[in-house]
Motif scaffolding. Structure first.
Motif, PDB file in Angstrom:
ATOM      1  N   ALA A  99       0.802  -1.221   0.000  1.00  0.00           N
ATOM      2  CA  ALA A  99       0.000   0.000   0.000  1.00  0.00           C
ATOM      3  C   ALA A  99       0.836   1.272   0.000  1.00  0.00           C
ATOM      4  O   ALA A  99       0.424   2.290   0.527  1.00  0.00           O
ATOM      5  CB  ALA A  99      -0.948  -0.013   1.202  1.00  0.00           C
ATOM      6  N   ILE A 104       2.589   1.387  -5.906  1.00  0.00           N
ATOM      7  CA  ILE A 104       1.455   1.468  -6.826  1.00  0.00           C
ATOM      8  C   ILE A 104       1.900   2.092  -8.147  1.00  0.00           C
ATOM      9  O   ILE A 104       1.530   1.621  -9.229  1.00  0.00           O
ATOM     10  CB  ILE A 104       0.301   2.259  -6.172  1.00  0.00           C
ATOM     11  N   ARG A 135     -12.467  -1.046 -20.499  1.00  0.00           N
ATOM     12  CA  ARG A 135     -11.385  -0.371 -21.201  1.00  0.00           C
ATOM     13  C   ARG A 135     -10.818  -1.271 -22.299  1.00  0.00           C
ATOM     14  O   ARG A 135     -10.588  -0.836 -23.409  1.00  0.00           O
ATOM     15  CB  ARG A 135     -10.275  -0.001 -20.214  1.00  0.00           C
TER      16      ARG A 135
ATOM     17  N   VAL B 245      -0.777   4.677   1.234  1.00  0.00           N
ATOM     18  CA  VAL B 245      -2.153   5.053   0.905  1.00  0.00           C
ATOM     19  C   VAL B 245      -3.098   4.616   2.017  1.00  0.00           C
ATOM     20  O   VAL B 245      -2.836   3.652   2.728  1.00  0.00           O
ATOM     21  CB  VAL B 245      -2.623   4.444  -0.431  1.00  0.00           C
ATOM     22  N   VAL B 251      -5.815   4.729  -3.639  1.00  0.00           N
ATOM     23  CA  VAL B 251      -5.217   4.008  -4.766  1.00  0.00           C
ATOM     24  C   VAL B 251      -5.861   4.488  -6.070  1.00  0.00           C
ATOM     25  O   VAL B 251      -5.172   4.792  -7.049  1.00  0.00           O
ATOM     26  CB  VAL B 251      -5.423   2.480  -4.623  1.00  0.00           C
ATOM     27  N   ASP B 252      -7.188   4.579  -6.055  1.00  0.00           N
ATOM     28  CA  ASP B 252      -7.920   4.998  -7.264  1.00  0.00           C
ATOM     29  C   ASP B 252      -7.530   6.416  -7.664  1.00  0.00           C
ATOM     30  O   ASP B 252      -7.327   6.694  -8.848  1.00  0.00           O
ATOM     31  CB  ASP B 252      -9.430   4.902  -7.025  1.00  0.00           C
ATOM     32  N   LEU B 254      -4.721   7.964  -6.971  1.00  0.00           N
ATOM     33  CA  LEU B 254      -3.340   7.948  -7.460  1.00  0.00           C
ATOM     34  C   LEU B 254      -3.292   7.440  -8.900  1.00  0.00           C
ATOM     35  O   LEU B 254      -2.658   8.031  -9.762  1.00  0.00           O
ATOM     36  CB  LEU B 254      -2.482   7.061  -6.536  1.00  0.00           C
ATOM     37  N   LEU B 255      -3.992   6.330  -9.139  1.00  0.00           N
ATOM     38  CA  LEU B 255      -3.964   5.746 -10.476  1.00  0.00           C
ATOM     39  C   LEU B 255      -4.622   6.672 -11.492  1.00  0.00           C
ATOM     40  O   LEU B 255      -4.142   6.795 -12.620  1.00  0.00           O
ATOM     41  CB  LEU B 255      -4.658   4.374 -10.477  1.00  0.00           C
ATOM     42  N   LEU B 258      -2.435   9.174 -12.657  1.00  0.00           N
ATOM     43  CA  LEU B 258      -1.424   8.641 -13.594  1.00  0.00           C
ATOM     44  C   LEU B 258      -2.052   8.332 -14.954  1.00  0.00           C
ATOM     45  O   LEU B 258      -1.419   7.741 -15.817  1.00  0.00           O
ATOM     46  CB  LEU B 258      -0.805   7.370 -13.026  1.00  0.00           C
ATOM     47  N   PHE B 260      -5.004   6.547 -15.356  1.00  0.00           N
ATOM     48  CA  PHE B 260      -5.803   5.310 -15.385  1.00  0.00           C
ATOM     49  C   PHE B 260      -7.295   5.609 -15.372  1.00  0.00           C
ATOM     50  O   PHE B 260      -7.709   6.564 -14.706  1.00  0.00           O
ATOM     51  CB  PHE B 260      -5.455   4.425 -14.192  1.00  0.00           C
TER      52      PHE B 260
END
Lengths: 138, 260
Positions: A99, A104, A135, B245, B251-252, B254-255, B258, B260
């Motif tokens: 985590a 990540i 996607r 996190v 996490v979502d 952060l992604l 990036l 995502f």
């Protein structure tokens, strides 16, 4: 985030899924959740070293992997998958206790399609799977 | 339990050295080379003797520290560390068993509950037909039989589900046992820490006598941000730490930042 007006994704419930985790209980939980979502065509591996040959010969459609495993970690498995001409487009979902932001980011850079942190819920798993295939298919 | 304290007579080393140094100065003033060398030898002797004493204490201390690390189980000849590993292996075994038992029971219960649900849905459809007077008499007789069978089957299923649920409750008894085991291991770890602190103090005494100073070797190799290897670390216990996190939402975020 861009959502198409039809939010329901038509997923192939027969797709072949490989679940990789060194703890049998976690494999069982993930398999159970996948079954609840309608995916019954699942197989298991207990680390990257056992998973990789299965992926290379097994015609899998989806990989769900833990990160922290002896032998070969999930991140290394992901890198091997992305480096393999036959496997490089395989959707990969990481389900892991790792985590840290750096981790990540590293997983994202290695080409992961989704990242779920443990402990997680059935709803989160479903959401990520839907998103990955939305996607991929769209 | 062995004493791991620094020798209270340690200052006498300093006193001895001071006396000998004064003696040395006197002898140098006297100009007798033989006597000067004699005092120098004495100084070396005191230093060596004290050094061997301290190293001896350090070695004994290390040995006792390892030997004395035991929590509770005096009957066992095994070291505390070995016991700790066994204890933690027991925790893994217990939690594994409990998880599998719980999943077995839940998996057994799911089809029973599904049977109850599907039965109720099917009966309700036919019951609505009956209320709309769309059922023929022979169909109604069929429905009555089904309702009767459903009552019996539901009771059987519900009883089984109740048993499974209470067995799921019982399967959580591991928490008490593993909790106790983990508490003992935690106690052991603090004991080890306390002993290591004692040993560091004793080693410091050796350093003082020999005049060894440890270079700050670690500080000379700053960790390059780029070289920092990304490795698996297992669960983060403290999510308030920098770079960790707080959950799936982080996490979502952060992604998505990036792309995502």
């Amino acid at each position: 985030m861009t959502w198409s007006w039809h939010s329901e994704v038509a997923l192939d419930k027969n797709m072949k899924i490989l679940v990789v985790d060194d703890f049998s209980t976690m494999r069982r939980i993930v398999k159970n959740l996948l079954r609840d979502l309608g995916f019954t065509n699942t197989q298991e591996a207990d680390d990257g070293l056992t998973a990789l040959p299965m992926l290379q010969t097994g015609d899998f459609d989806f990989l769900v992997t833990d990160w922290n495993m002896p032998g070969m970690t999930g991140l290394d498995l992901l890198k091997h998958v992305r480096a393999d001409d036959k496997l490089k487009t395989l959707p990969v979902l990481m389900v892991t206790a790792e985590a840290k932001r750096d981790q990540i980011v590293a997983a994202a850079q290695a080409g992961v399609n989704g990242y779920v942190v443990k402990p997680f819920t059935a709803a989160v798993l479903k959401e990520k799977i839907d998103k990955i295939f939305e996607r991929v298919d769209g | 339990m062995a004493e791991l304290k620094i020798d209270p007579q340690a200052p006498s080393f300093q006193q001895e050295m001071k006396d000998l140094a004064e003696d040395l100065l006197t002898k140098i003033d006297g100009g007798d080379l033989g006597k000067i060398v004699g005092v120098v030898n004495n100084i070396n002797g005191v230093r060596d003797r004290t050094l061997y004493d301290e190293i001896g204490k350090l070695t004994r201390g290390l040995h006792n520290a390892i030997k004395d690390i035991k929590t509770g189980d005096e009957l066992s000849e095994e070291s505390g560390m070995g016991q700790a590993s066994d204890k933690l292996a027991y925790v893994i075994e217990m939690t594994d068993k409990a998880a599998n038992r719980t999943m077995d029971l839940a998996e057994e219960g799911m089809p029973l509950n599904a049977e109850n649900l599907e039965g109720a849905i099917e009966l309700q459809e036919q019951w609505k037909k009956f209320l709309r007077k769309e059922l023929k008499p022979n169909e109604f007789r069929e429905l009555s039989k089904k309702i009767d069978a459903y009552f019996s089957q539901t009771q059987i299923n519900s009883k089984k589900i109740s048993t499974q649920l209470s067995n799921i409750l019982m399967a959580q008894d591991f928490q008490d046992l593993t909790g106790q085991v983990i508490q003992r291991v935690t106690k052991l770890v603090s004991e080890v820490e306390a002993r290591l602190v004692d040993l560091v103090a004793m080693a410091g005494e050796v350093d003082r006598i020999t005049g060894i100073s440890h270079g700050e070797s670690h500080k000379n190799e700053p960790l390059q941000e780029d070289d920092k290897k990304i490795i698996a670390e297992g669960p983060q216990i403290d999510t308030s730490l920098e770079g960790v996190v707080g959950g799936q939402d982080d996490v979502d975020d952060l992604l998505s930042s990036l792309g995502f």
